[in-house]
Structure formats: structure tokens, C-alpha cells
Design a protein around this motif. Structure first.
Motif, PDB file in Angstrom:
ATOM      1  N   ASN A   1       0.855  -1.191   0.000  1.00  7.88           N
ATOM      2  CA  ASN A   1       0.000   0.000   0.000  1.00  7.88           C
ATOM      3  C   ASN A   1       0.892   1.241   0.000  1.00  7.88           C
ATOM      4  O   ASN A   1       1.555   1.545   0.999  1.00  7.88           O
ATOM      5  CB  ASN A   1      -0.901  -0.016   1.240  1.00  7.88           C
ATOM      6  CG  ASN A   1      -1.848   1.166   1.297  1.00  7.88           C
ATOM      7  OD1 ASN A   1      -1.721   2.123   0.532  1.00  7.88           O
ATOM      8  ND2 ASN A   1      -2.806   1.100   2.206  1.00  7.88           N
TER       9      ASN A   1
ATOM     10  N   HIS B   1      -8.678   0.563  -6.715  1.00  4.59           N
ATOM     11  CA  HIS B   1      -7.640   0.741  -5.701  1.00  4.59           C
ATOM     12  C   HIS B   1      -6.268   0.570  -6.352  1.00  4.59           C
ATOM     13  O   HIS B   1      -6.161   0.258  -7.532  1.00  4.59           O
ATOM     14  CB  HIS B   1      -7.833  -0.251  -4.550  1.00  4.59           C
ATOM     15  CG  HIS B   1      -7.544   0.355  -3.209  1.00  4.59           C
ATOM     16  ND1 HIS B   1      -6.363   1.010  -2.931  1.00  4.59           N
ATOM     17  CD2 HIS B   1      -8.272   0.417  -2.071  1.00  4.59           C
ATOM     18  CE1 HIS B   1      -6.373   1.453  -1.685  1.00  4.59           C
ATOM     19  NE2 HIS B   1      -7.524   1.108  -1.126  1.00  4.59           N
ATOM     20  N   TRP B   2      -5.226   0.788  -5.567  1.00 10.20           N
ATOM     21  CA  TRP B   2      -3.870   0.594  -6.074  1.00 10.20           C
ATOM     22  C   TRP B   2      -3.772  -0.767  -6.745  1.00 10.20           C
ATOM     23  O   TRP B   2      -4.260  -1.759  -6.220  1.00 10.20           O
ATOM     24  CB  TRP B   2      -2.851   0.643  -4.932  1.00 10.20           C
ATOM     25  CG  TRP B   2      -2.791   1.935  -4.199  1.00 10.20           C
ATOM     26  CD1 TRP B   2      -3.285   2.201  -2.967  1.00 10.20           C
ATOM     27  CD2 TRP B   2      -2.202   3.148  -4.664  1.00 10.20           C
ATOM     28  NE1 TRP B   2      -3.042   3.504  -2.629  1.00 10.20           N
ATOM     29  CE2 TRP B   2      -2.370   4.112  -3.651  1.00 10.20           C
ATOM     30  CE3 TRP B   2      -1.539   3.524  -5.837  1.00 10.20           C
ATOM     31  CZ2 TRP B   2      -1.905   5.404  -3.776  1.00 10.20           C
ATOM     32  CZ3 TRP B   2      -1.071   4.813  -5.963  1.00 10.20           C
ATOM     33  CH2 TRP B   2      -1.254   5.735  -4.937  1.00 10.20           C
ATOM     34  N   SER B   3      -3.069  -0.842  -7.865  1.00 12.62           N
ATOM     35  CA  SER B   3      -2.953  -2.120  -8.565  1.00 12.62           C
ATOM     36  C   SER B   3      -2.280  -3.163  -7.696  1.00 12.62           C
ATOM     37  O   SER B   3      -2.534  -4.360  -7.827  1.00 12.62           O
ATOM     38  CB  SER B   3      -2.161  -1.930  -9.863  1.00 12.62           C
ATOM     39  OG  SER B   3      -0.874  -1.433  -9.557  1.00 12.62           O
ATOM     40  N   THR B   4      -1.416  -2.712  -6.772  1.00 15.35           N
ATOM     41  CA  THR B   4      -0.727  -3.660  -5.906  1.00 15.35           C
ATOM     42  C   THR B   4      -1.643  -4.247  -4.836  1.00 15.35           C
ATOM     43  O   THR B   4      -1.314  -5.246  -4.211  1.00 15.35           O
ATOM     44  CB  THR B   4       0.446  -2.956  -5.206  1.00 15.35           C
ATOM     45  OG1 THR B   4      -0.021  -1.713  -4.674  1.00 15.35           O
ATOM     46  CG2 THR B   4       1.583  -2.703  -6.186  1.00 15.35           C
TER      47      THR B   4
END
Lengths: 127, 388
Positions: free
Chosen positions: B178, B352-355
Motif C-alpha cells: 500500500n 484501488h492501487w494495482s498492488t
């Protein structure tokens, strides 16, 4: 950067809890006993589980049974049940070794900031 | 019906860049408003969440923030319920829309829990989050009270410090992915075991950090959602409850009863059951509170077995705290509930964040927040736009 340094000196009125607080100053324990079901609470519960909110102050011996304790950098504290009370309360521990199961309410201790602390110590006459 | 048309979070961390909570709120609000495609003149109500004026030295913050955000003239209210403040603010927005009093509500949550005061002062103030005249006056810290509750829960559920380590490692590992998290770390059990004991069973690494940060939501009456936001998720159900403020007055001291009641109310409101939930942002102020929360929400009947089987891992059946939770993402008190709901909305919409983003978001997600020692519980269930 904006710097503020505020010192607040509260004088908190304890209201209906005043007899309980005054007793603690002397090292005495008062429970609040429900007028309907006789259940005793320490610390006092203004409205009983049965729904009644009238009662009377009832003196306890000040001897508490340890239910569980925690120790570490934040100090030593325990959940205890004062004999004669139907509820438990969190208190600070002073001089109560691991394995000891009982303690005695001490007169109010005060923190560096002047805040009263509810503390139990060893039973009188027990080393 | 109620829709989340905009959602945004700032970094959660300890700010060292000279910025203030007013900057963070401004940034989060701007991002959420941009996502919503609405104009600030569309906002009917501003709901502000902050746990304590002691942290900011700003009383009546709603009026200040309304000015900063260009919302002068808009109705404002401030929600406060300890750590649950942010989720209570979300509920206030939902209720205003359901009551027909607003079509678009901005919710902003924030707190400078790290940078404005020393950690010792914040810790002292948090000690008054409980009954300030009894538990608070013993000098007992938040960690002490949580520890006494966790001990009883762990004994009842045959849990050990290995389980505390497992959720600590999992939350911090999730936070590692994150980009906005405060404590993204790859811990080992040995590191956790070597960290100082604060109040057994809690060591320092079992605790969530004090963080700065803000989060914002734009919540809309569904018929008023702009056409550009056709995939925006719903708020399907909300529920709240309270418990005895004093741990000693509770009948089962290891149980988060208010959370169980709030969950039942949220499920009833959403016409769902806990088995329908596929993703959770959970209030893990401490590692043990994480485990207590799973049980109270009805997500696990055997905590030890589910931890061993990775049920709540990033690739498990019910991913919990993909963000890292409070322990990893961070804990700016008034922002927590707003940020959890924002995170769930971003996950459900695939934004959301791709990670962090699951490839196939589940139909339903849950944001779980509480204040005090789960004295005040507030839960929100969100649904993907195409959920049944």
C-alpha cells in the motif's frame, strides 16, 4: 510552525459519584447497591442491569480478588472484583507480586499530574 | 438507495513536510469530489469526523473546514465516537440521504495523531477515551485495557502469541503493498518477540501506530448519481451499537458484544448474512482486537483454524485488511472509518492501487470500526454496483 503551550487545571465535580470518590480518598470502598435487585457495583453503575436507577451506598471491606493482570512498560494493572461487589473494575497494582491473588485498596495515589489513581496493594499483615 | 460517488485517502504517516490537517482534508476532499464528477455547489451537507479537539487545538472544526473547502453556506455537522468517529460520520451521511434531507453529502475525516503532540501526550489523552473517572483515573492506558480484554478472549479461544504474530505479520505485509501506508513492513516472528512488552500479551509491534492523515467520501442519493459514475458502489446497510464503557461491568470481558449487535443490524439493513461478505476492512487497533473482531463479526467459528488456513489472507476466502488495517496502513483516529469505507468502495469498483486490488472484487465488502474498547461500534456494508 505555530507553537502553543496550554496548561489546563481542571476542577472536576464528581456529582453523584462524590461519596464514592471521597471514600477512595480515605482508602475505603463504597459500592452502589441497587434498591430493586440488591446487585452491588464497584465501580458504581448508576443504572443497574435490571433497569433500576435508585440505590444506596454500601461499604465494602476494600479487599479485592485478582481476576487477571497485565504487566509491562505501561505499568501493572489488573481486573479485580472487590469482595461484596457483583462487578469488576480495573485498578493499578503496587507491590502485588505475580501469583498473589488478593489485594487491599489503598488511599488515592496521585500521578505526577495530580490525577488520582485507584491502586491496590498487598493485604495488610501479609508480606 | 445510497451510492458512494467519490472516495479518497491521503497518505497515512507521520508528516514531516510542514503540512497541517487542513491541507490533508483539502486534498482528500478535492480528490473525492473529482472522482464524483460533481461540483462543490452540489454538496448539501458536510459531515466532519475528528476524535478530539485536543489533537488540533481547533474547536468547531466544521465551520473552518467548510470555509477551506469552498462549502460556505452548506449545512455542517461534526460526528464523534472515539475511534468510530469516521464510521459514525458515514452513518450520519447515509441517514441524511435516506431521510430526504440531502442528495449529496461530503464526509471528511482527519486527525493529526502523530505530529501535533508528543506520543506521550496522545497516549495520556487516549486514556480518557474510556470512563475518565474510573478506568481513566487508574492511569491505565488504552493498551492496558485492550490487553486485559484480549487475555480473556485468547484463553477462551485457545489462542497464543503465535496468533498475535500471525495477524501482525499479515497486516504489515499487506501494508507493504500500500503506497499510502504508514507501516509497510516485512516482520519476522523473532522481531515481534523481541519488541518491548507494553502490557502483556501486547508487545510494541502488536500495536497500531499514531498517524496523521485524512480521508473523504462523496455520498449520494442513488437517483442523483452522475451518469459518469454508473459503476459506483452502493452502501447496502449500516449498523451501530454500544457496550458498557467499563470493561469490569461487562459480563464477557473478552467479547466485543457491541460489534456483534452492530453487525446483526447492518446485515438486517442490507438483507445479507456474514457469509455474504467477501472483503473486510477491520478495526485492528491491536493484534488481539483483530482476532476479537473476526469472532464478533461472525466471520469465524474457529479463529485458530482459520488463521492456520489463511482464510483471511490476501488470497484467502475473505481477505481482511488488504490495506494493512490500522496496524499497517495507520490510524489517524477521525479518518479511520471514512478511510475504511473509501478503501472498500475503491476495492469494489476495481479502482484501488494495482498492488492491492483483487482481480475479481467480491459482491459485498464490510467496513468495521469501533471506539473505546469496542464501546461504540459502527459497521457499513457496501455492495458492488452489479451485486445481486
Amino acid at each position: 510552525m505555530i507553537n502553543h503551550n496550554i496548561s489546563l487545571e481542571y476542577e472536576l465535580n464528581s456529582g453523584w459519584l462524590n461519596p464514592w470518590v471521597e471514600a477512595l480518598h480515605q482508602g475505603s470502598a463504597l459500592a452502589w447497591q441497587c434498591s430493586a435487585c440488591d446487585s452491588a457495583s464497584f465501580a458504581p453503575e448508576r443504572t443497574c442491569r435490571c433497569g433500576q436507577n435508585s440505590g444506596r451506598w454500601h461499604p465494602l471491606s476494600g479487599i479485592a480478588v485478582l481476576e487477571s493482570r497485565t504487566d509491562g512498560a505501561d505499568g501493572s494493572f489488573a481486573l479485580v472484583r472487590f469482595i461484596g461487589s457483583d462487578t469488576s473494575v480495573v485498578v493499578a497494582l503496587e507491590g502485588i507480586d505475580l501469583g498473589q491473588t488478593h489485594g487491599q485498596l489503598m488511599p488515592y495515589k496521585f500521578s505526577d499530574g495530580g490525577v488520582p489513581r485507584m491502586v491496590i496493594g498487598p493485604l495488610e499483615g501479609v508480606s | 438507495m445510497v451510492t458512494i460517488t467519490g472516495a479518497a485517502l491521503t497518505d497515512y504517516n507521520r508528516r514531516k513536510d510542514g503540512s497541517s490537517f487542513r491541507d490533508w482534508v483539502h486534498d482528500a476532499f478535492q480528490d473525492a469530489l473529482k472522482m464524483s464528477t460533481l461540483d462543490r455547489s452540489d454538496i448539501d451537507l458536510l459531515v466532519v469526523s475528528s476524535e478530539s479537539d485536543f489533537f488540533t487545538l481547533q474547536l468547531n472544526p466544521s465551520a473552518v473546514l467548510a470555509s477551506d473547502l469552498g462549502l460556505v453556506g452548506t449545512a455542517t455537522i461534526r460526528a464523534e465516537g472515539g475511534g468510530a468517529s469516521g464510521q459514525i460520520a458515514v452513518h450520519a451521511a447515509v441517514n441524511a440521504i435516506r431521510a430526504g434531507q440531502a442528495r449529496h453529502v461530503a464526509v471528511v475525516g482527519y486527525d493529526p495523531s502523530a505530529s501535533n503532540l508528543s506520543s506521550e501526550k496522545i497516549k495520556e489523552l487516549y486514556g480518557f477515551s474510556f470512563d475518565a473517572w474510573t478506568d481513566g483515573m487508574t492511569g491505565a492506558s488504552s493498551t492496558v485495557l485492550y490487553a486485559l480484554s484480549a487475555q480473556q478472549f485468547m484463553a477462551e479461544h485457545s489462542l497464543t502469541d503465535r496468533h498475535l504474530a500471525a495477524v501482525t505479520i499479515a497486516n504489515r505485509k499487506n501494508a507493504f503493498a500500500n503506497l499510502k501506508a504508514h507501516l509497510g513492513l516485512l516482520h519476522t516472528e523473532q522481531e515481534i518477540d523481541a519488541s518491548p512488552m507494553i502490557a502483556n500479551p501486547y508487545r510494541r509491534l502488536h500495536c497500531s501506530p499514531l498517524s496523521d492523515g485524512a480521508a473523504a467520501l462523496i455520498i449520494s442519493e442513488s437517483s442523483a448519481v452522475p451518469s459518469y459514475r454508473a459503476t459506483a458502489p452502493w452502501i447496502k446497510g449500516i449498523g451501530g451499537a454500544s457496550d458498557h464503557v467499563r470493561l469490569g461491568a461487562r459480563q464477557i470481558k473478552g467479547q466485543f458484544s457491541a460489534k456483534t449487535i452492530a453487525m446483526a443490524r447492518a446485515c438486517s439493513d442490507a438483507d445479507l448474512t456474514p457469509k455474504d461478505i467477501g472483503l473486510v476492512e477491520l478495526y485492528d487497533a491491536y493484534a488481539g482486537a483483530h482476532l476479537q473482531g473476526l469472532a464478533a463479526l461472525g466471520l469465524s467459528e474457529n479463529i485458530a483454524k482459520d488463521i492456520a488456513e489463511n482464510t483471511f489472507g490476501a488470497n484467502g476466502r475473505i481477505p481482511v485488511n488488504l490495506s494493512g488495517g490500522l496496524m499497517g496502513q495507520g490510524a489517524p483516529a477521525g479518518a479511520i472509518g471514512v478511510g475504511q469505507t473509501a478503501g472498500c468502495a475503491l476495492f469494489l469498483e476495481g479502482r484501488h492501487w494495482s498492488t492491492l486490488q483483487p482481480q475479481s472484487p467480491p459482491p459485498y465488502a464490510l467496513a468495521d470500526t469501533h471506539g473505546g474498547l469496542c464501546t461504540t461500534a459502527a459497521i457499513t456494508i457496501l455492495a458492488r454496483r452489479d451485486a445481486p
